[in-house]
Design an enzyme around this catalytic site. Structure first.
Site, PDB file in Angstrom:
ATOM      1  N   LYS A  51      22.782 -55.834  75.892  1.00 26.63           N
ATOM      2  CA  LYS A  51      22.676 -56.984  74.986  1.00 26.63           C
ATOM      3  C   LYS A  51      24.070 -57.516  74.653  1.00 26.63           C
ATOM      4  O   LYS A  51      24.281 -58.735  74.587  1.00 26.63           O
ATOM      5  CB  LYS A  51      21.884 -56.587  73.734  1.00 26.63           C
ATOM      6  CG  LYS A  51      20.401 -56.393  74.056  1.00 26.63           C
ATOM      7  CD  LYS A  51      19.625 -55.563  73.044  1.00 26.63           C
ATOM      8  CE  LYS A  51      18.213 -55.275  73.563  1.00 26.63           C
ATOM      9  NZ  LYS A  51      17.466 -54.313  72.746  1.00 26.63           N
ATOM     10  N   GLN A  95      18.472 -51.396  67.014  1.00 27.95           N
ATOM     11  CA  GLN A  95      17.861 -50.851  68.229  1.00 27.95           C
ATOM     12  C   GLN A  95      16.777 -49.829  67.889  1.00 27.95           C
ATOM     13  O   GLN A  95      17.019 -48.878  67.154  1.00 27.95           O
ATOM     14  CB  GLN A  95      18.952 -50.224  69.116  1.00 27.95           C
ATOM     15  CG  GLN A  95      18.435 -49.725  70.456  1.00 27.95           C
ATOM     16  CD  GLN A  95      17.856 -50.824  71.336  1.00 27.95           C
ATOM     17  OE1 GLN A  95      18.429 -51.900  71.472  1.00 27.95           O
ATOM     18  NE2 GLN A  95      16.700 -50.577  71.934  1.00 27.95           N
ATOM     19  N   ASP A 118      15.431 -60.773  66.565  1.00 29.58           N
ATOM     20  CA  ASP A 118      14.641 -59.921  67.452  1.00 29.58           C
ATOM     21  C   ASP A 118      13.168 -59.897  67.002  1.00 29.58           C
ATOM     22  O   ASP A 118      12.346 -59.221  67.597  1.00 29.58           O
ATOM     23  CB  ASP A 118      15.229 -58.496  67.429  1.00 29.58           C
ATOM     24  CG  ASP A 118      14.836 -57.683  68.660  1.00 29.58           C
ATOM     25  OD1 ASP A 118      14.542 -58.291  69.709  1.00 29.58           O
ATOM     26  OD2 ASP A 118      14.849 -56.445  68.583  1.00 29.58           O
TER      27      ASP A 118
END
Ligand code: NAP
Length: 278
Positions: A51, A95, A118
């Protein structure tokens, strides 16, 4: 037809590079995605690195935060608060998964809705499900973009989503519903999974088990979307046995994975554009 996520992600990145360049020349500022990695899981470390690399490719910066394996929920909440308040940070990625002592849901929900690029907060999920503006969960949002790019018709189709996780199966089902599919969600307690999949015009594999969805379960002409990726380069669907009878499929790798990152980048650029126009 191959639903080529790698190619579409590349094209998306070219467009994003242009948008980032325009933002920089207009505001003198660079969009920043903050990534938080808790603990040393090698797969998670690889995803975070990928990312960060994607940020660089489109001209953005990433602010990488590493926290030790024994981080507490309170420490992670404090870190998220700090990033929420940092005006130079436009998007926050925590994450998944975090170590088991941490309350992951609480931490996801601490992310400001403005920086939830996200699409992991309950607030964002609720808004998306109600058809309000929100950043979608990156993997299903990437899948929807891929289906739309290849003109895969969704309206009136029977979509079967195998998996109901908060980051994938559930938002996937809501997005397909919003696109007017008739949606069946299957999970570990579903009875006669094979019969559900046999009736699917669109099958989404989001189980996390290699080749769990058998090729013989796929209806001729169905569209296969495979979010899984396992050692040996296989996904959640037994693709080899289904490839000749389906009408379209996402390859593994090179299908869903690159689109997840592309959408994360796009939503971060959007968040930055929005923050500069506020
Ligand atoms: P997850 O949180 O482990 O969820 C798996 C889901 O599969 C659960 O809802 C579970 O049901 C269901 N399931 C488990 N066993 C089943 C069975 N025997 N029959 C039917 N359903 C069953 O996984 P996830 O995070 O959603 O990820 C799913 C897959 O997508 C993984 O392969 C992951 O690597 C991949 N993924 C890829 C990306 C990407 O960027 N490419 C991103 C995210 C995930 P219950 O709810 O009943 O337990």
């Amino acid at each position: 037809m191959i639903l080529d996520g790698k190619a579409l992600a590349k094209k998306t990145e070219v467009e994003l590079r242009e948008r980032v360049a325009q933002l920089k020349s207009r505001t003198g500022q660079t969009p920043i995605l903050a990534t938080i990695l808790v603990g040393g899981d090698p797969a998670s470390a690889t995803y975070v690195k990928m990312k960060g690399n994607a940020c660089r490719r489109v001209g953005m910066d990433s602010k990488r935060e590493f926290m030790p394996e024994d981080t507490t929920t309170e420490q992670l909440l404090d870190k998220i608060d700090e990033l929420n308040q940092d005006e130079n940070v436009h998007g926050i990625l925590l994450q998944h998964p975090v170590p088991s002592q941490i309350n992951e849901r609480l931490c996801f929900d601490q992310i400001s809705i403005k920086k939830d690029v996200d699409g992991v907060t309950c607030h964002g999920f609720g808004r998306m499900s109600m058809g309000e503006i929100a950043y979608g969960s990156a993997t299903p949002a990437g899948i929807m973009r891929l289906l739309s790019h290849y003109d895969v018709s969704i309206e009136g189709k029977h979509a079967v989503v195998v998996g109901r996780s908060p980051i994938l199966g559930k938002p996937m089902a809501m997005m397909l519903l919003a696109a007017n599919a008739t949606v069946t969600i299957c999970h570990s307690r579903t009875k006669d999974l094979k019969d559900h999949v046999l009736r699917a015009d669109i099958v989404v594999g989001a189980v996390g088990k290699p080749e769990f969805i058998k090729g013989e379960w796929i209806k001729p002409g169905a569209v296969i979307v495979d979010a899984g990726y396992h050692p040996g380069g296989v996904g959640d669907v037994e693709l080899e046995k289904a490839v000749n009878k389906c009408s379209a499929y996402t390859p593994v790798p090179g299908g869903v994975g690159p689109m997840t990152i592309a959408l994360l980048m796009e939503q971060t650029v959007q968040a930055a554009e929005k923050s500069f126009s506020d």
